[in-house]
Design a protein around this motif. Structure first.
Motif, PDB file in Angstrom:
ATOM      1  N   GLY A 169     -28.523   5.551  -1.595  1.00  0.00           N
ATOM      2  CA  GLY A 169     -27.540   6.586  -1.894  1.00  0.00           C
ATOM      3  C   GLY A 169     -26.842   6.313  -3.204  1.00  0.00           C
ATOM      4  N   ALA A 170     -25.791   7.082  -3.464  1.00  0.00           N
ATOM      5  CA  ALA A 170     -25.036   6.922  -4.706  1.00  0.00           C
ATOM      6  C   ALA A 170     -24.217   5.626  -4.674  1.00  0.00           C
ATOM      7  N   LYS A 171     -23.974   5.079  -5.828  1.00  0.00           N
ATOM      8  CA  LYS A 171     -23.169   3.871  -5.956  1.00  0.00           C
ATOM      9  C   LYS A 171     -21.788   4.106  -5.351  1.00  0.00           C
ATOM     10  N   GLY A 172     -21.352   3.153  -4.499  1.00  0.00           N
ATOM     11  CA  GLY A 172     -20.039   3.260  -3.881  1.00  0.00           C
ATOM     12  C   GLY A 172     -20.023   4.005  -2.568  1.00  0.00           C
ATOM     13  N   LEU A 186     -29.871   7.012  10.558  1.00  0.00           N
ATOM     14  CA  LEU A 186     -30.569   8.075   9.830  1.00  0.00           C
ATOM     15  C   LEU A 186     -30.466   9.421  10.540  1.00  0.00           C
ATOM     16  N   HIS A 187     -29.952   9.426  11.755  1.00  0.00           N
ATOM     17  CA  HIS A 187     -29.914  10.646  12.563  1.00  0.00           C
ATOM     18  C   HIS A 187     -29.189  11.774  11.824  1.00  0.00           C
ATOM     19  N   LYS A 188     -29.934  12.818  11.492  1.00  0.00           N
ATOM     20  CA  LYS A 188     -29.451  14.045  10.861  1.00  0.00           C
ATOM     21  C   LYS A 188     -28.804  13.837   9.488  1.00  0.00           C
ATOM     22  N   LEU A 189     -29.009  12.670   8.868  1.00  0.00           N
ATOM     23  CA  LEU A 189     -28.550  12.487   7.489  1.00  0.00           C
ATOM     24  C   LEU A 189     -29.355  13.392   6.555  1.00  0.00           C
ATOM     25  N   LEU A 215     -34.699  13.426  11.942  1.00  0.00           N
ATOM     26  CA  LEU A 215     -34.536  13.354  10.490  1.00  0.00           C
ATOM     27  C   LEU A 215     -34.227  14.744   9.938  1.00  0.00           C
ATOM     28  N   ASN A 216     -33.366  14.778   8.934  1.00  0.00           N
ATOM     29  CA  ASN A 216     -32.978  16.035   8.292  1.00  0.00           C
ATOM     30  C   ASN A 216     -33.465  16.015   6.845  1.00  0.00           C
ATOM     31  N   GLY A 235     -24.269  12.630  -1.765  1.00  0.00           N
ATOM     32  CA  GLY A 235     -24.422  13.624  -0.713  1.00  0.00           C
ATOM     33  C   GLY A 235     -25.799  13.710  -0.109  1.00  0.00           C
ATOM     34  N   VAL A 236     -26.779  13.074  -0.727  1.00  0.00           N
ATOM     35  CA  VAL A 236     -28.158  13.070  -0.250  1.00  0.00           C
ATOM     36  C   VAL A 236     -28.673  11.636  -0.313  1.00  0.00           C
ATOM     37  N   TYR A 237     -29.542  11.288   0.622  1.00  0.00           N
ATOM     38  CA  TYR A 237     -30.054   9.924   0.696  1.00  0.00           C
ATOM     39  C   TYR A 237     -31.580   9.919   0.586  1.00  0.00           C
TER      40      TYR A 237
END
Length: 303
Positions: A169-172, A186-189, A215-216, A235-237
């Motif tokens: 993901g994003a830093k931080g 990971l559920h619905k991420l 998974l989403n 916001g997205v992985y």
């Protein structure tokens, strides 16, 4: 068999256009057409179907292409062996790779070849797993570096290294504050993932069923650069291996946690085409790849 005629056939098939072949050969399209027509007369059937956009292989052309490629490669190596007689590796090695292995694995390979085997030339093509498999099956590459689900392979692949899978993901991002993260997280991420067909996606589906999660996938993209760019914006992985993370252009602003419970392991392997025989140049490249993987790889990328 006329080597130059069959070489033209392969080049035209790869270019998908007789006009492009003419430009590559610095001649005219009618001249190329006459050569292809003469070859088709020898074969007793059409090799190309003309379309509005160029040419595509007929069924006859598709059937003979792998054998023609293998014969050309064998002929090239025979000519090289006759010229050298010393056993010095010489010739072109066609290598298919995953984008994540381009640097520094393949760049290191290039410099080692340049230093120790300057007569070996690499031709490198990037693709995802299914595309690499197709290239191997058709004989369009001699070797391919790709992920397998387990180290044992019935096709004689060479196991290189085992790696984990990371949620990126994003830093931080607070979700990734720890070194590891359970698979259940990971559920619905919202996830970005590689396109199907993909044995990797199939395996994830099986794991999700066994773990009772969903998974989403909000975006499918085979471009590693696109995936990491979107993930870096937050916001997205993504679900990536350590080499993909280290190769990502935005790696400086990415954060990741290794997925555990269960561990999602991948096995980097070196696969060989079943068409034709391995040349001395191919065997040399294979040996160097194994040495680089053995001495320069950790679970956090290539040293």
């Amino acid at each position: 068999m006329d080597y130059s005629a069959w070489k033209l056939f392969i080049d035209a098939a790869e270019l998908g256009s007789l006009s492009k072949a003419a430009a590559a050969y610095r001649t005219t399209q009618p001249h190329i057409s006459r050569q292809i027509s003469a070859l088709e007369q020898e074969c007793g059937g059409r090799l190309f179907q003309r379309t509005g956009r160029g040419v595509v292989l007929t069924e006859l052309g598709k059937r003979i292409t792998p054998k023609v490629r293998a014969w050309l490669a064998s002929t090239d190596q025979l000519a090289n062996d006759i010229r050298t007689n010393s056993g010095t590796p010489i010739g072109t090695v066609r290598l298919g790779i995953l984008p994540s292995t381009a640097h520094p694995l393949i760049s290191t390979l290039y410099y080692k070849l340049k230093e120790h085997y300057p007569l070996v030339q690499l031709m490198v093509r990037e693709g995802q797993g299914a595309q690499l498999e197709t290239w191997l099956e058709k004989g369009e590459v001699d070797l391919a570096i790709l992920y397998r689900q387990n180290p044992g392979s019935p096709d004689g692949d060479i196991y290189l290294v085992e790696t984990g899978t990371y949620l990126v993901g994003a830093k931080g991002d607070p979700l990734l504050s720890n070194a590891t993260i359970p698979f259940s997280a990971l559920h619905k991420l919202p996830l970005v993932s590689f396109c199907r067909p993909s044995s990797w996606r199939d395996r994830l589906d099986q794991l999700c069923i066994s773990q009772g999660i969903t998974l989403n996938i909000i975006l499918e993209a085979d471009s590693l650069g696109l995936q990491t760019h979107i993930v870096a914006n937050g916001g997205v992985y993504g679900l990536l291996g350590p080499y993909a993370i280290s190769a990502a252009p935005e790696r400086a602003i990415l954060q990741s946690s290794r997925i555990v419970n269960p561990d999602v392991l991948r096995h980097l392997a070196l696969a060989m085409s079943r068409h034709g025989e391995l040349t001395l140049a191919c065997r040399t490249v294979m040996q160097l790849i194994q040495e680089i993987a053995k001495t320069g790889v950790t679970d956090h990328g290539f040293l």
